[in-house]
Design an enzyme around this catalytic site. Structure first.
Site, PDB file in Angstrom:
ATOM      1  N   GLY A   1      -2.046  -6.311  13.298  1.00 36.32           N
ATOM      2  CA  GLY A   1      -2.846  -6.604  12.107  1.00 36.32           C
ATOM      3  C   GLY A   1      -2.505  -7.953  11.508  1.00 36.32           C
ATOM      4  O   GLY A   1      -1.715  -8.733  12.058  1.00 36.32           O
ATOM      5  N   SER A   2      -3.103  -8.238  10.347  1.00 34.54           N
ATOM      6  CA  SER A   2      -2.948  -9.566   9.745  1.00 34.54           C
ATOM      7  C   SER A   2      -1.520  -9.823   9.270  1.00 34.54           C
ATOM      8  O   SER A   2      -0.954 -10.892   9.516  1.00 34.54           O
ATOM      9  CB  SER A   2      -3.946  -9.755   8.598  1.00 34.54           C
ATOM     10  OG  SER A   2      -3.841  -8.690   7.680  1.00 34.54           O
TER      11      SER A   2
ATOM     12  N   LYS B   1       0.410   0.680  -5.840  1.00 31.01           N
ATOM     13  CA  LYS B   1      -0.473  -0.352  -6.412  1.00 31.01           C
ATOM     14  C   LYS B   1      -1.862  -0.347  -5.774  1.00 31.01           C
ATOM     15  O   LYS B   1      -2.833  -0.782  -6.386  1.00 31.01           O
ATOM     16  CB  LYS B   1       0.180  -1.733  -6.349  1.00 31.01           C
ATOM     17  CG  LYS B   1       0.687  -2.125  -4.966  1.00 31.01           C
ATOM     18  CD  LYS B   1      -0.277  -2.923  -4.154  1.00 31.01           C
ATOM     19  CE  LYS B   1       0.088  -2.884  -2.707  1.00 31.01           C
ATOM     20  NZ  LYS B   1      -0.632  -3.786  -1.850  1.00 31.01           N
TER      21      LYS B   1
END
Length: 341
Positions: free
Chosen positions: A13-14, A192
């Protein structure tokens, strides 16, 4: 920087790509493992993760592979950047291939459903005896690879692991802060995402800066209240992994969770919103898990309850928003009040 180390990053992934690229740029011997063989081959060949970080050339020294044995052999530091739903299965896969002294650090921000297990607790369960830690903070991958000034937190009880990670990642544009409250840092990273969905919805509904400031502040109070109940230090939430990550994720349309919330605020269904983004928005799964745990522990979490009502109980958005404003008016800063029950 100290001696060069073999560092392995698991995940295509990023964020995993950003960490791998950054560490390779720091002169370490870095292997990034991707489960998808085609993705690994293409990324290695074209020196770009075209799916998750298009347009950013990768360091020539970074090796990308789908061969787990090659990636892990002799690795001294392993970052696990795998979404929470497949995290445990990958850890089971790497267990027999790890050196007993290899340090293992989770960068995933989620909670395993059913057991209410955080990612570093999965590491504890599956890899007893390995030094483990958590990397968390306000870190958008695109900005890291652009060398924008960024801070992150490495949390562990193991001081040597903290030093090793600081050495591997620290650079003029990347500050790595230490924390011993692994549980609090990890809870901040997971929680969050829920509040980012809420602030995204509020933005789509045309709410202004006053509303955003109130939502952020009450989100922080809710996170701290919940984390303290679970034994974390509420003061951890005043740092980068708490309020820092909360501000980032709740105020930027680069955040997947914020974009899910924005789409829902525009009147789309949850399924439509998720499909539109095309990547995992951890906050949706985390919301279900936190709501269940908050009810079980009887922790007052009005924002979590409100969002759960909208997403999973078919409650009208306007009605829920009005209800929030009529909820009990508690103390502004709870940890300054001795008997606030």
């Amino acid at each position: 920087m100290g001696n060069s180390k073999k560092v392995t990053v698991l995940g295509g992934g990023s964020f995993g790509t950003a960490v791998a690229n950054f560490t390779a740029s720091n002169g370490h011997d870095v292997y990034q493992w991707m489960r998808n063989e085609q993705q690994a081959q293409d990324t290695q060949k074209y020196r770009e993760n075209s799916r998750y970080l298009p347009g950013y050339p990768l360091n020539d020294a970074l090796q990308i592979t789908s061969d787990l044995n090659l990636a892990l052999e002799g690795a001294e530091l392993v970052f696990v950047s795998i979404p929470s739903k497949s995290f445990r299965s990958v850890i089971k896969l790497i267990k027999p291939k790890l050196s007993p002294t290899a340090m293992v650090v989770s960068t995933a921000k989620g909670i395993e459903p059913g057991s209410f297990t955080l990612m570093s607790q999965i590491l504890e369960q599956e890899l007893p005896g390995q030094p483990i830690g958590v990397l968390s903070g306000p870190n958008f991958a695109k900005e890291i690879v652009q060398s924008q000034q960024t801070g992150t937190v490495i949390a562990s009880e193991d001081d040597q692991l903290i030093e090793t990670v600081q050495d591997a990642l620290s650079a003029p544009t990347f500050r790595v802060y230490a924390n011993h409250d692994r549980y609090g840092v990890e809870l901040g990273g997971a929680l969050k995402n829920i509040y980012a969905i809420i602030t995204g919805m509020a933005a789509a509904l045309g709410c202004g800066h006053n509303t955003q400031a109130m939502l952020l502040t009450r989100s922080l109070a809710e996170m701290g209240r919940f984390a303290q109940e679970l034994g974390a230090n509420p003061m951890t939430f005043l740092g980068l992994a708490g309020v820092g990550d909360l501000i980032l994720t709740c105020t930027s349309d680069l955040s997947r969770n914020y974009r899910v919330g924005f789409a829902i605020g525009e009147g789309k269904s949850l399924d439509q919103a998720i499909e539109e983004i095309g990547q995992v928005a951890e906050g949706v799964n985390t919301l279900k898990i936190i709501k269940q745990k908050a009810d079980e522990l009887e922790v007052y979490m009005p924002l979590v309850s409100a969002l759960h009502g909208v997403l999973f109980e078919q409650k009208p958005l306007a009605e829920v928003a009005a209800g929030l404003m009529q909820g009990e008016q508690n103390y502004d800063v709870e940890f300054t009040v001795k008997n606030h029950d």
